[in-house]
Scaffold this motif. Structure first.
Motif, short mmCIF file in Angstrom:
data_model
loop_
_atom_site.label_atom_id
_atom_site.label_comp_id
_atom_site.label_asym_id
_atom_site.label_seq_id
_atom_site.Cartn_x
_atom_site.Cartn_y
_atom_site.Cartn_z
N PHE A 67 93.95 56.75 64.32
CA PHE A 67 93.24 55.94 63.12
C PHE A 67 92.14 54.72 63.43
O PHE A 67 91.65 54.12 62.63
N ARG A 68 91.89 54.70 64.83
CA ARG A 68 91.06 53.53 65.21
C ARG A 68 89.47 53.64 64.91
O ARG A 68 88.95 54.48 65.32
N LEU A 69 89.14 52.77 63.79
CA LEU A 69 87.69 52.68 63.76
C LEU A 69 87.06 53.85 63.33
O LEU A 69 85.80 53.74 63.55
N GLY A 70 87.61 54.95 62.77
CA GLY A 70 87.15 55.87 62.36
C GLY A 70 86.66 57.03 63.44
O GLY A 70 86.09 57.97 63.15
N LEU A 71 87.12 56.46 64.81
CA LEU A 71 86.88 57.54 65.76
C LEU A 71 87.97 58.28 66.25
O LEU A 71 87.75 59.14 67.21
N GLY A 72 89.12 57.95 65.84
CA GLY A 72 90.03 58.88 66.27
C GLY A 72 90.88 58.55 67.66
O GLY A 72 91.46 59.42 68.19
N SER A 73 90.38 57.56 68.02
CA SER A 73 90.83 57.32 69.57
C SER A 73 90.91 55.93 69.94
O SER A 73 90.04 55.06 69.41
#
Length: 402
Positions: A67-73
């Protein structure tokens, strides 16, 4: 397979620069920067109570970076943070005064950023973070990807306006090519791995990851006894291990580095006692961990703070992905990419082997902390390996701690 750390620096204090880079004050500064990100929110921490009972341990908590910052990683924390820091430093130099993160929207700062170009090599996630950071500040980004990076991951980076360059060979080949071209063009390399003479910027990237540990420590009900973290070049493993060591000292958890058997550069480095580059063989499904030479900073930290090094096979990683997608009982469903569940794969393998259990003192009182380092950053590949699309994996909150 488990290799206990026999290095002469094991459990010695970190070098001063590493302690400063990865300690509490640095993590607090990263969190201050994150407060200026419009889509920042702490990622969830999930309790896997049923799985912990099955594995014969007291508790398992997984930090979900999908879920991190819209980047998924988790990589979203590192590359973009380093880019922002570098732009602020250049603006401070050019304007002759300190420039803070709050001033990023100012026209004079953005004008300086627009004249800067950042470059990096990537398997996918780091490049996306660097490209996003460049877009946020108004700089240019050039991202080098090797031949094994999927078109889907390339497209996910390019949507941030980055210029993409394909390089034949492996990740390590793309790292070398990015450094060569950037040197010729006068670009700034923002790499998540380090080599002789190039350490400060990878240190900033690793510094970004410490925010994840600070969040986890606030979320965890108790201090873990064991931590299993996956590694490629070793940056995130080193950042997590260092922060635990700096916070807890001699009371720190037992720390295990987990790598793919097909790309175990840290395992072989630990066996040799010094950094080694291993031969490129058959690609691993754990694409974000497919690295054949460790980061020098990461090894310097892990030689002191890691207690053991493990390798896992392809089927271990795929099984972990599937178990997380199809949990038992009230355990939450979690979308973990091919590399995201590797730490869990290491834990499952460790608990299934009586000798490893005994060597690591794993028992029914053990409290395990692991990280899902990525969600389905390549949805098609995820669906192929799990038999479900990531959108179909329903995230249940029953039994989860957030």
């Amino acid at each position: 397979m488990l290799l206990l750390n026999q290095h002469h620096d094991h459990r010695k204090a970190l070098d001063g620069i590493d302690a400063e880079t990865l300690g509490l004050k640095a993590a607090e500064e990263v969190e201050r920067f994150l407060a200026y990100r419009g889509n920042h929110a702490p990622t969830p921490l999930h309790s896997l109570a049923v799985l912990s009972s099955e594995l014969g341990v007291g508790a398992i908590h997984m930090k979900d970076e999908g879920f991190r910052l819209g980047l998924g990683s988790f990589k979203a924390l590192g590359g973009s943070y380093a880019v922002i820091r570098l732009v602020l430093e250049e603006a401070s130099r050019r304007l002759g005064r300190p420039v803070d993160v709050a001033e990023l929207p100012m026209s004079e700062v953005r004008s300086i950023a627009s004249g800067m170009t950042v470059a990096c090599a990537t398997d996918g996630n780091h490049g996306r973070s660097v490209a996003q950071g460049a877009q946020l500040v108004g700089a240019e980004a050039v991202i080098f990807v090797h031949s094994g990076v999927s078109d889907e991951r390339v497209a996910a980076i390019a949507r941030f306006g980055a210029r993409m360059i394909r390089v034949e060979g492996t990740y390590d080949d793309s790292v070398a090519e990015a450094a060569r071209v950037a040197s010729e063009k006068g670009w700034t390399v923002v790499s998540d791995t380090s080599w002789p003479g190039y350490e400060r910027i990878p240190g900033l990237v690793m510094q970004g990851y410490t925010a994840m540990v600070r969040e986890a420590l606030r979320q965890l009900p108790e201090t873990p006894t064991h931590v299993f973290v996956q590694a490629g070049v070793g940056g995130v493993a080193a950042a997590v291990a260092a922060h635990f060591a700096l916070v807890f000292g001699d009371r720190r958890p037992t720390f295990i580095v987990v790598e793919p058997a097909r790309a175990a550069c840290l395992f072989e480095t630990a066996r040799a006692g010094y950094p080694v580059k291993i031969a490129h063989g058959e690609p691993t499904v754990m694409a974000m961990l497919e690295c054949y030479e460790p980061s020098l900073i990461a090894w310097r930290v892990l030689s002191r703070t890691a207690d053991g090094f493990m390798i896992v096979d392809e089927e271990d990683a795929i099984a972990a992905m599937n178990r997380l997608a199809r949990p038992v009982g009230k355990d939450p469903a979690i979308v973990a990419g091919e590399s995201g569940g590797a730490g869990l794969a290491g834990l499952i393998r460790a608990t299934a082997d009586p000798e490893i259990r005994a060597a690591l003192h794993l028992d029914e009182t053990s409290r395990i902390f692991i990280i899902n380092t990525e969600g389905a950053t390549d949805p098609e590949r995820y669906a192929e390996l799990v038999g479900m699309r990531p959108d179909d994996v329903v995230l249940h909150t029953d039994g989860a701690e957030t």
